[in-house]
Design a protein around this motif. Structure first.
Motif, short mmCIF file in Angstrom:
data_model
loop_
_atom_site.label_atom_id
_atom_site.label_comp_id
_atom_site.label_asym_id
_atom_site.label_seq_id
_atom_site.Cartn_x
_atom_site.Cartn_y
_atom_site.Cartn_z
N SER A 204 55.79 34.05 63.40
CA SER A 204 55.72 33.28 62.16
C SER A 204 55.93 34.18 60.94
CB SER A 204 54.37 32.57 62.05
OG SER A 204 54.25 31.89 60.83
N ALA A 205 55.29 35.34 60.93
CA ALA A 205 55.43 36.26 59.81
C ALA A 205 56.88 36.72 59.65
CB ALA A 205 54.51 37.45 59.99
N LYS A 206 57.59 36.84 60.76
CA LYS A 206 58.96 37.33 60.72
C LYS A 206 59.96 36.23 60.36
CE LYS A 206 62.40 39.63 63.68
NZ LYS A 206 62.66 40.18 65.03
N ASN A 207 59.67 34.98 60.74
CA ASN A 207 60.67 33.92 60.63
C ASN A 207 60.39 32.86 59.57
OD1 ASN A 207 62.68 34.26 63.12
ND2 ASN A 207 60.62 34.80 63.83
N TRP A 208 59.15 32.73 59.13
CA TRP A 208 58.81 31.73 58.12
C TRP A 208 58.21 32.43 56.89
CZ3 TRP A 208 55.91 28.10 62.02
CH2 TRP A 208 56.86 27.32 62.71
N LYS A 209 58.95 32.48 55.82
CA LYS A 209 58.46 33.17 54.62
C LYS A 209 57.20 32.52 54.07
CE LYS A 209 62.96 34.95 53.10
NZ LYS A 209 63.96 34.96 52.01
N SER A 210 57.12 31.20 54.15
CA SER A 210 55.96 30.49 53.62
C SER A 210 54.81 30.40 54.62
CB SER A 210 56.36 29.07 53.19
OG SER A 210 57.38 29.11 52.21
N GLY A 211 55.04 30.85 55.84
CA GLY A 211 54.00 30.77 56.86
C GLY A 211 53.88 29.37 57.41
N PRO A 212 53.13 29.17 58.49
CA PRO A 212 52.96 27.84 59.08
C PRO A 212 52.08 26.94 58.20
CG PRO A 212 51.52 29.40 60.16
CD PRO A 212 52.36 30.20 59.22
N GLU A 213 52.29 25.64 58.32
CA GLU A 213 51.44 24.71 57.55
C GLU A 213 50.50 23.92 58.44
OE1 GLU A 213 52.37 21.27 57.93
OE2 GLU A 213 54.04 21.83 59.21
N GLU A 240 43.69 37.27 64.43
CA GLU A 240 43.62 38.72 64.60
C GLU A 240 44.80 39.41 63.91
OE1 GLU A 240 44.11 41.73 68.39
OE2 GLU A 240 43.03 39.85 68.69
N VAL A 241 45.95 38.75 63.95
CA VAL A 241 47.18 39.34 63.41
C VAL A 241 47.44 38.92 61.97
CG1 VAL A 241 49.70 39.42 63.71
CG2 VAL A 241 48.21 39.58 65.70
N SER A 242 46.98 37.72 61.58
CA SER A 242 47.30 37.18 60.26
C SER A 242 46.04 36.63 59.59
CB SER A 242 48.34 36.07 60.39
OG SER A 242 47.77 34.97 61.09
N THR A 243 46.21 36.16 58.37
CA THR A 243 45.09 35.57 57.62
C THR A 243 45.24 34.08 57.42
OG1 THR A 243 46.22 36.07 55.54
CG2 THR A 243 44.68 37.72 56.38
N PHE A 244 46.42 33.52 57.78
CA PHE A 244 46.65 32.11 57.47
C PHE A 244 45.93 31.16 58.41
CE2 PHE A 244 50.48 33.48 59.96
CZ PHE A 244 50.26 32.75 61.11
N ARG A 297 62.46 18.14 69.58
CA ARG A 297 63.92 18.12 69.73
C ARG A 297 64.45 16.69 69.56
NH1 ARG A 297 65.38 21.64 74.70
NH2 ARG A 297 65.13 23.35 73.22
N GLU A 298 63.75 15.73 70.14
CA GLU A 298 64.15 14.32 69.99
C GLU A 298 64.15 13.89 68.52
OE1 GLU A 298 62.35 12.39 74.14
OE2 GLU A 298 61.33 12.11 72.21
N ALA A 299 63.17 14.39 67.77
CA ALA A 299 63.04 14.01 66.36
C ALA A 299 64.02 14.76 65.47
CB ALA A 299 61.61 14.26 65.89
N GLY A 300 64.78 15.68 66.06
CA GLY A 300 65.74 16.43 65.28
C GLY A 300 65.12 17.51 64.41
N ILE A 301 63.92 17.93 64.75
CA ILE A 301 63.21 18.92 63.91
C ILE A 301 62.71 20.09 64.78
CG2 ILE A 301 62.56 17.31 62.07
CD1 ILE A 301 59.77 17.14 63.39
N GLU A 302 63.49 20.48 65.76
CA GLU A 302 63.06 21.58 66.63
C GLU A 302 62.72 22.84 65.85
OE1 GLU A 302 64.60 24.30 70.44
OE2 GLU A 302 65.76 22.52 69.81
N ARG A 303 63.46 23.09 64.77
CA ARG A 303 63.23 24.32 64.00
C ARG A 303 61.95 24.25 63.18
NH1 ARG A 303 67.20 27.76 64.39
NH2 ARG A 303 66.60 28.92 62.53
N ALA A 304 61.26 23.12 63.24
CA ALA A 304 59.98 23.00 62.54
C ALA A 304 58.80 23.44 63.40
CB ALA A 304 59.78 21.56 62.07
N CYS A 305 59.07 23.98 64.58
CA CYS A 305 57.97 24.37 65.47
C CYS A 305 58.24 25.72 66.09
CB CYS A 305 57.74 23.32 66.55
SG CYS A 305 59.05 23.25 67.80
#
Length: 388
Positions: A204-213, A240-244, A297-305
């Motif tokens: 998450s830290a590497k791929n999402w600048k805003s972090g997970p929601e 352990e790895v992050s604060t979010f 994937r069915e919802a067309g939002i695979e990149r959201a997870c």
């Protein structure tokens, strides 16, 4: 009366003058083999029978020539007859279910290992049902098996099952879910979860600048806190790895035994209600992980997870090999190795050898980067053999 010859063999404390020592030694070599599947080399046999290696070698070769032994490889020997002294143990195995790939692999490996060890394995299917698990426990008691290997996830009947075996004086091994009085064999669930959680946070830290929601946790509540310790480990690994992790909502769902279809329906409904944009998902097994992936994937939002599974199943390994898949990792438990280790543990118990109260399996993080290294033969396993 002629006195017994010097060095005559004793039977029931009586010297027998007509005993032929060469035959006694040959029999001791045959009895050194515990089953017809066991392969021993010269050094192993000599150590078991207490004879010099040169003498042992001559006897081994004689027994090969008379077809009582056979060669196995360059230096090994295998017995062609079942030693009369070997007790054929009968072990009951209560399979968790035939629906999950992980438990199916465990069952296959147990059947193979039991056959190799000359063990009579009585297999019953618990079907993820507490009622059936109790019925199967009664069946094992009625059949007077020597030991039970039980794989059932319903913690609510664990104590009842334990009492049945205890009253019947039947030792038992509990796979993956600890039971009172049982020797535990399986995952270190919390540790496996932490491995996955740390990887989720780093990804998450590497791929999402805003972090997970949001965080989704897909568990099996029927197993109680023991199996869901994987999800506790996921959360702790993230923190352990992050604060979010402390600052975003975590949604826990029961997947009805960790099954694909139930999970698919649950995650579909979650997507409709919560409209996730960046969701980290910790799944209790690979079936639930793959179901979650399909829903996104069915919802067309695979990149959201970003999803972490558990088990390291073949289907999960295939998915991780897909370019840009959001099943970013799974923790391998190597169920294909369960059978040999569990049967060996069971035989140690039956032979009254000291055994530990818990035996944990190896865990290894699988990702797209290392899956081919850890499982290099997957492609070969899927491909039909070429005709010679």
């Amino acid at each position: 009366m002629k006195s017994p010859s010097k060095g005559a063999h004793s039977v029931n404390g009586t010297k027998r003058g007509y005993t032929i020592q060469a035959v006694v030694r040959a029999a001791s070599i045959l009895n050194a083999f515990q089953s017809t599947s066991e392969v021993l080399d010269l050094r192993d046999v000599a150590a078991r029978v207490g004879l010099h290696k040169a003498t042992t070698f001559r006897l081994l070769e004689t027994l090969v020539e008379t077809h009582l032994l056979e060669r196995a490889g360059k230096q090994g020997y295998r017995c062609c007859i079942q030693p009369a002294r070997t007790k054929r143990f009968r072990i009951g195995y209560g399979s968790q279910t035939s629906l999950l790939p992980f438990t199916a692999t465990v069952s296959d490996s147990l059947v193979v290992a039991a056959n190799a060890a000359n063990v009579d394995l009585m297999v019953l299917n618990n079907g993820l049902s507490p009622r059936i698990a109790l019925q199967n426990a009664d069946a094992f008691v009625s059949e007077k098996v020597d030991l039970v290997i039980d794989s059932q996830i319903n913690i609510g009947v664990a104590a009842q099952i334990a009492v049945k075996f205890s009253e019947a004086r039947i030792p038992f091994i509990a796979l993956d879910i600890p039971h009172p009085g049982a020797i535990y064999f399986g995952a270190d669930n919390y540790k496996a979860g932490r491995i996955a959680g740390r990887h989720l946070a780093r990804w998450s830290a590497k791929n999402w600048k805003s972090g997970p929601e949001q965080i989704m946790l897909l568990g099996v509540d029927a197993a109680g806190p023991l199996l869901n310790a994987r999800l506790t480990g996921v959360l702790d690994g993230i923190n352990e790895v992050s604060t979010f992790g402390h600052n975003i909502p975590a949604h826990h769902y029961d997947t009805k035994g960790g099954q694909f279809e139930a999970t698919l329906d649950i995650v579909r409904r979650h997507i409709r209600r919560r409209r996730p944009e960046r969701a980290l998902i910790g799944a209790v097994n690979d079936s639930t992980a793959l179901a979650a992936l399909q829903a996104f994937r069915e919802a067309g939002i695979e990149r959201a997870c970003a999803i972490a599974g558990q088990d390291g199943s073949l289907a999960a390994r295939e998915e991780m090999r897909r370019t840009s898949s959001r099943l970013i990792c799974s923790v391998a438990y190597f169920p294909e190795s369960y059978g040999e280790r569990v049967i060996r543990l069971a035989l140690d118990v039956l032979k009254h050898k000291p055994v530990p109260p818990a035996v944990f399996v190896q865990h290894e993080l699988l990702t797209a980067q290392n899956v081919d290294k850890v499982y290099p033969n997957d492609t070969w396993m899927k491909s039909p053999p070429e005709r010679l």
